[in-house]
Design a protein around this motif. Structure first.
Motif, PDB file in Angstrom:
ATOM      1  N   GLY A  15      -3.604  -7.006  12.800  1.00 47.70           N
ATOM      2  CA  GLY A  15      -4.310  -8.275  12.834  1.00 47.70           C
ATOM      3  C   GLY A  15      -3.362  -9.457  12.918  1.00 47.70           C
ATOM      4  O   GLY A  15      -2.155  -9.305  13.096  1.00 47.70           O
ATOM      5  N   PHE A  16      -3.905 -10.622  12.765  1.00 52.11           N
ATOM      6  CA  PHE A  16      -3.149 -11.865  12.929  1.00 52.11           C
ATOM      7  C   PHE A  16      -1.985 -11.991  11.947  1.00 52.11           C
ATOM      8  O   PHE A  16      -0.874 -12.310  12.312  1.00 52.11           O
ATOM      9  N   ILE A  17      -2.231 -11.726  10.663  1.00 48.54           N
ATOM     10  CA  ILE A  17      -1.158 -11.876   9.672  1.00 48.54           C
ATOM     11  C   ILE A  17      -0.650 -10.543   9.136  1.00 48.54           C
ATOM     12  O   ILE A  17       0.157 -10.502   8.230  1.00 48.54           O
ATOM     13  N   GLY A  18      -1.140  -9.442   9.708  1.00 47.22           N
ATOM     14  CA  GLY A  18      -0.598  -8.137   9.354  1.00 47.22           C
ATOM     15  C   GLY A  18      -1.167  -7.490   8.110  1.00 47.22           C
ATOM     16  O   GLY A  18      -0.612  -6.516   7.620  1.00 47.22           O
ATOM     17  N   HIS A  19      -2.263  -7.989   7.572  1.00 42.38           N
ATOM     18  CA  HIS A  19      -2.807  -7.413   6.350  1.00 42.38           C
ATOM     19  C   HIS A  19      -4.121  -6.663   6.554  1.00 42.38           C
ATOM     20  O   HIS A  19      -4.663  -6.147   5.595  1.00 42.38           O
ATOM     21  N   SER A  20      -4.628  -6.576   7.752  1.00 43.06           N
ATOM     22  CA  SER A  20      -5.911  -5.905   7.960  1.00 43.06           C
ATOM     23  C   SER A  20      -5.755  -4.461   8.410  1.00 43.06           C
ATOM     24  O   SER A  20      -6.728  -3.780   8.653  1.00 43.06           O
ATOM     25  N   TYR A  21      -4.516  -3.953   8.495  1.00 46.60           N
ATOM     26  CA  TYR A  21      -4.295  -2.591   8.965  1.00 46.60           C
ATOM     27  C   TYR A  21      -4.982  -1.559   8.086  1.00 46.60           C
ATOM     28  O   TYR A  21      -5.467  -0.549   8.540  1.00 46.60           O
ATOM     29  N   PHE A  22      -5.051  -1.802   6.785  1.00 49.36           N
ATOM     30  CA  PHE A  22      -5.648  -0.816   5.878  1.00 49.36           C
ATOM     31  C   PHE A  22      -7.155  -0.735   6.023  1.00 49.36           C
ATOM     32  O   PHE A  22      -7.764   0.221   5.570  1.00 49.36           O
ATOM     33  N   LYS A  29      -5.981   4.276   5.154  1.00 52.65           N
ATOM     34  CA  LYS A  29      -6.991   4.368   4.084  1.00 52.65           C
ATOM     35  C   LYS A  29      -6.772   5.619   3.241  1.00 52.65           C
ATOM     36  O   LYS A  29      -6.780   5.559   2.009  1.00 52.65           O
ATOM     37  N   ALA A  30      -6.575   6.760   3.903  1.00 48.42           N
ATOM     38  CA  ALA A  30      -6.371   8.014   3.184  1.00 48.42           C
ATOM     39  C   ALA A  30      -5.125   7.957   2.312  1.00 48.42           C
ATOM     40  O   ALA A  30      -5.111   8.459   1.189  1.00 48.42           O
ATOM     41  N   ASP A  31      -4.072   7.335   2.828  1.00 50.29           N
ATOM     42  CA  ASP A  31      -2.840   7.235   2.056  1.00 50.29           C
ATOM     43  C   ASP A  31      -3.023   6.338   0.836  1.00 50.29           C
ATOM     44  O   ASP A  31      -2.548   6.657  -0.247  1.00 50.29           O
ATOM     45  N   LEU A  32      -3.721   5.234   1.012  1.00 45.80           N
ATOM     46  CA  LEU A  32      -3.974   4.342  -0.132  1.00 45.80           C
ATOM     47  C   LEU A  32      -4.825   5.020  -1.194  1.00 45.80           C
ATOM     48  O   LEU A  32      -4.588   4.861  -2.393  1.00 45.80           O
ATOM     49  N   VAL A  33      -5.820   5.796  -0.779  1.00 49.22           N
ATOM     50  CA  VAL A  33      -6.661   6.531  -1.735  1.00 49.22           C
ATOM     51  C   VAL A  33      -5.814   7.540  -2.501  1.00 49.22           C
ATOM     52  O   VAL A  33      -5.909   7.645  -3.726  1.00 49.22           O
ATOM     53  N   ALA A  34      -4.978   8.292  -1.777  1.00 51.40           N
ATOM     54  CA  ALA A  34      -4.120   9.281  -2.439  1.00 51.40           C
ATOM     55  C   ALA A  34      -3.174   8.614  -3.432  1.00 51.40           C
ATOM     56  O   ALA A  34      -2.950   9.132  -4.525  1.00 51.40           O
ATOM     57  N   LEU A  35      -2.660   7.459  -3.075  1.00 54.82           N
ATOM     58  CA  LEU A  35      -1.729   6.747  -3.946  1.00 54.82           C
ATOM     59  C   LEU A  35      -2.432   6.151  -5.168  1.00 54.82           C
ATOM     60  O   LEU A  35      -2.024   6.378  -6.301  1.00 54.82           O
ATOM     61  N   ILE A  36      -3.508   5.417  -4.935  1.00 54.99           N
ATOM     62  CA  ILE A  36      -4.137   4.659  -6.029  1.00 54.99           C
ATOM     63  C   ILE A  36      -5.063   5.528  -6.875  1.00 54.99           C
ATOM     64  O   ILE A  36      -4.943   5.563  -8.090  1.00 54.99           O
ATOM     65  N   VAL A  40      -0.854  10.308  -6.159  1.00 59.18           N
ATOM     66  CA  VAL A  40       0.003  11.258  -5.461  1.00 59.18           C
ATOM     67  C   VAL A  40       1.238  10.520  -4.955  1.00 59.18           C
ATOM     68  O   VAL A  40       1.130   9.488  -4.306  1.00 59.18           O
ATOM     69  N   LYS A  41       2.391  11.041  -5.251  1.00 60.22           N
ATOM     70  CA  LYS A  41       3.649  10.395  -4.883  1.00 60.22           C
ATOM     71  C   LYS A  41       4.045  10.729  -3.441  1.00 60.22           C
ATOM     72  O   LYS A  41       3.615  11.737  -2.890  1.00 60.22           O
ATOM     73  N   ALA A  42       4.865   9.881  -2.853  1.00 63.13           N
ATOM     74  CA  ALA A  42       5.411  10.145  -1.521  1.00 63.13           C
ATOM     75  C   ALA A  42       6.182  11.462  -1.562  1.00 63.13           C
ATOM     76  O   ALA A  42       6.871  11.755  -2.526  1.00 63.13           O
ATOM     77  N   GLY A  43       6.036  12.258  -0.511  1.00 61.77           N
ATOM     78  CA  GLY A  43       6.680  13.562  -0.468  1.00 61.77           C
ATOM     79  C   GLY A  43       5.750  14.701  -0.832  1.00 61.77           C
ATOM     80  O   GLY A  43       6.024  15.854  -0.528  1.00 61.77           O
ATOM     81  N   ASP A  44       4.635  14.381  -1.469  1.00 57.95           N
ATOM     82  CA  ASP A  44       3.625  15.385  -1.797  1.00 57.95           C
ATOM     83  C   ASP A  44       2.860  15.735  -0.520  1.00 57.95           C
ATOM     84  O   ASP A  44       2.516  14.847   0.257  1.00 57.95           O
ATOM     85  N   PRO A  45       2.583  17.009  -0.269  1.00 59.40           N
ATOM     86  CA  PRO A  45       1.893  17.391   0.970  1.00 59.40           C
ATOM     87  C   PRO A  45       0.477  16.817   1.103  1.00 59.40           C
ATOM     88  O   PRO A  45      -0.082  16.813   2.198  1.00 59.40           O
ATOM     89  N   ARG A  46      -0.084  16.294   0.027  1.00 57.40           N
ATOM     90  CA  ARG A  46      -1.421  15.688   0.110  1.00 57.40           C
ATOM     91  C   ARG A  46      -1.385  14.305   0.734  1.00 57.40           C
ATOM     92  O   ARG A  46      -2.418  13.743   1.058  1.00 57.40           O
ATOM     93  N   ARG A  47      -0.204  13.749   0.890  1.00 59.06           N
ATOM     94  CA  ARG A  47      -0.058  12.470   1.599  1.00 59.06           C
ATOM     95  C   ARG A  47       0.525  12.736   2.962  1.00 59.06           C
ATOM     96  O   ARG A  47       1.490  13.477   3.094  1.00 59.06           O
ATOM     97  N   GLN A  48      -0.057  12.134   3.974  1.00 59.37           N
ATOM     98  CA  GLN A  48       0.357  12.354   5.360  1.00 59.37           C
ATOM     99  C   GLN A  48       1.529  11.441   5.712  1.00 59.37           C
ATOM    100  O   GLN A  48       1.403  10.534   6.523  1.00 59.37           O
TER     101      GLN A  48
END
Length: 67
Positions: A15-22, A29-36, A40-48
């Motif tokens: 988007g215009f200011i770079g914040h609408s990607y999520f 979206k899936a990565d944010l759900v897994a994180l929040i 799930v930490k980075a490196g876990d196979p449940r995160r793409q």
């Protein structure tokens, strides 16, 4: 033990200011759900994520992965 911060690269639209990607990309979206929600930490196979070099990661483009 991992570091305090992981950096996630995403090369899709933002988007215009770079914040609408999520809002528009299912992989982000899936990565944010897994994180929040699932903590799930980075490196876990449940995160793409693809490791670039810790602490740098890239969100796996699901559409490209199927090609």
């Amino acid at each position: 033990m991992g570091g305090l911060v992981d950096f996630i690269e995403f090369s899709g639209g933002g988007g215009f200011i770079g914040h609408s990607y999520f809002l528009s990309d299912p992989a982000v979206k899936a990565d944010l759900v897994a994180l929040i929600r699932d903590r799930v930490k980075a490196g876990d196979p449940r995160r793409q994520l693809v490791e670039i070099k810790r602490p740098f990661w890239r969100i796996l483009d699901v559409q490209q992965a199927w090609r």
